[in-house]
Write an enzyme that holds these catalytic residues in place. Sequence first.
Site, PDB file in Angstrom:
ATOM      1  CE  LYS A 102      -6.935  -0.322   6.421  1.00  0.00           C
ATOM      2  NZ  LYS A 102      -7.831   0.110   5.401  1.00  0.00           N
ATOM      3  CG  ASP A 115       0.523  -2.245   5.930  1.00  0.00           C
ATOM      4  OD1 ASP A 115      -0.259  -2.185   7.145  1.00  0.00           O
ATOM      5  OD2 ASP A 115       0.450  -1.537   5.241  1.00  0.00           O
ATOM      6  CG  HIS A 159      -1.925   0.855   1.323  1.00  0.00           C
ATOM      7  ND1 HIS A 159      -1.693   2.582   1.701  1.00  0.00           N
ATOM      8  CD2 HIS A 159      -3.351   0.931   1.169  1.00  0.00           C
ATOM      9  CE1 HIS A 159      -2.730   3.190   1.565  1.00  0.00           C
ATOM     10  NE2 HIS A 159      -3.777   2.196   1.575  1.00  0.00           N
ATOM     11  CD  GLN A 206      -6.382  -4.452   3.945  1.00  0.00           C
ATOM     12  OE1 GLN A 206      -7.459  -5.296   4.124  1.00  0.00           O
ATOM     13  NE2 GLN A 206      -6.703  -3.250   3.708  1.00  0.00           N
TER      14      GLN A 206
END
Lengths: 134, 409
Positions: free
Chosen positions: B220, B194, B117, B197
């Site tokens: 999220k 990261d 991302h 997700q």
Amino acid sequence: MPALEKRLVALRLTLDQLSSELDRLDYLISIAMAAHQRVDESLRRPEFEIAGCASRLWVRVTAREGLLHIDCDSDSVILRGLAIMVSEVYEGLTPWEAREVFADPLQGLELAEDLNDLRRESLHKVMARIRNTP
Amino acid sequence: MPDLKAIRERFPFLRTCNTVYLDSAATAQKPDVVMDAMSAFYTGNYASVHRGVYDISLLATQRYEKARAATARFINAVSPAEIVFTQGATAALNLLAWSLSAGMNQHSNVVVTELEHHANYLPWKAMCKKTGASLRVAKVGEDGFLTADAVTSQMDSHTAVVCVTAASNVLGCVPAIGEITACAHACGALTVIDGAQLVAHHSVDVQALDCDFFCFSAHKLYGPTGIGVLYGKLEQLQMLEPWQLGGGMVDSVGSFEEEDVWQPVPLRFEAGTPPIAEAIGFHAALDFLGEYGMDKIAAMEEELTQYALLETSRIPHVRIIGREHVTVPVFSLSTEGLSSYDLAALLNAYGIAVRCGSHCAQPLMTRLGCMDTLRVSLGVYSTINDVDNFCTRLESIINKYGRHRCAGS
């Protein structure tokens, strides 16, 4: 009523009859499909691309015998329909007449609310390109 | 398996809105316990934290620090001191890129990947430009999958930092983080993961991963916006310079000639009034997930993801990118004749919310040779009905509008 204002009124009347978002999208796609079925590679060049649009959009404005002629294309069939719809307001005007179109053809339309900021901004860039054609 | 109907009942949005929400990778809907916790704080005992001596401030501090402890437990950090609350994953990654730039020079290199991302790509690119370090970009395969070899082959003894996503926000694939981390450490490099997700879909154990830093956002994870997490090994956090200066992060302020003394970790990284209500809401979200257990949620989502992939792949003219590597409930597709914007706009007209575009992952899009994709992402509340609705509408849209350009186009 001047021809230009008639065009804007006709556009609004047409869009006002489309009561749902799906109807409006269907209309835009029909415009895009009716306009041209083939990819015009001569149009898909960097100098005609509208910068900053998430879906690629190309607009070529030419003045022939003092009148504006506008070609549009996009990877998105909906955006192509939108660009064609907006450009038809200006098609065949003189550059001077195009610069006098102060009204935003999208303003107040439900259609404009269907679009996100990025697409609205892209269409405003299309209008700016047309108006700025010498 | 958790009772899906009961889970959905806990989300006010799903009770009151008919939208088929398939954009949980962008942000997840919130269970009522999150709003209730935040509302109770704002209405019942709202006050700032850490410096008040009165009851409601002490209580607010206690609840804020309990949220930190719950976050530490959620990812199995050694101690709550390893949890820094930030504005989000993006802020956490920017904090790291800024703070780690102090040790960089023209001999150093940073390894990132094409799968990232922009939040885990642009800060490192900017850091390299500022310090003269090299940016090495590990390539993904034609299907978008990132092998551990692709990353480890970029490392050498000058590699200072290796930055990798734990799960792709576009393709749902999961790189071998453990292997990458082990190789990075063998080279003497730090690892920045990261996790934005991954955390909502799989249990995370930062000690098992052995990563130095791990970042994610609360929103999220069914929590509120405006708060995220930077996990760092305590000894690594203690090495970092604070990137924002102000109230709450300093112990003593000296004269111009004197050094200022920072608060201990993690407070030195939390300048200003922190997101207190958000931390309390986030704690409620973690408790909500804890009621079901991440392993059970993962199993439930895995089943639905496989169903969604199978049903979507049956639609003529649809291409799912990197289907065989989809691990978290996120996948991307494209089709002939219609752009992802066309598909998303038409699906929206049928009440189906999906994401189109480049998903803040332009290096990946460039590599895949496409400008954009349609992304479908599921959450703990997603159902077979949601998937069926999506597939039915997608197929009818493609049948009606797709392949509209004639031969020779």
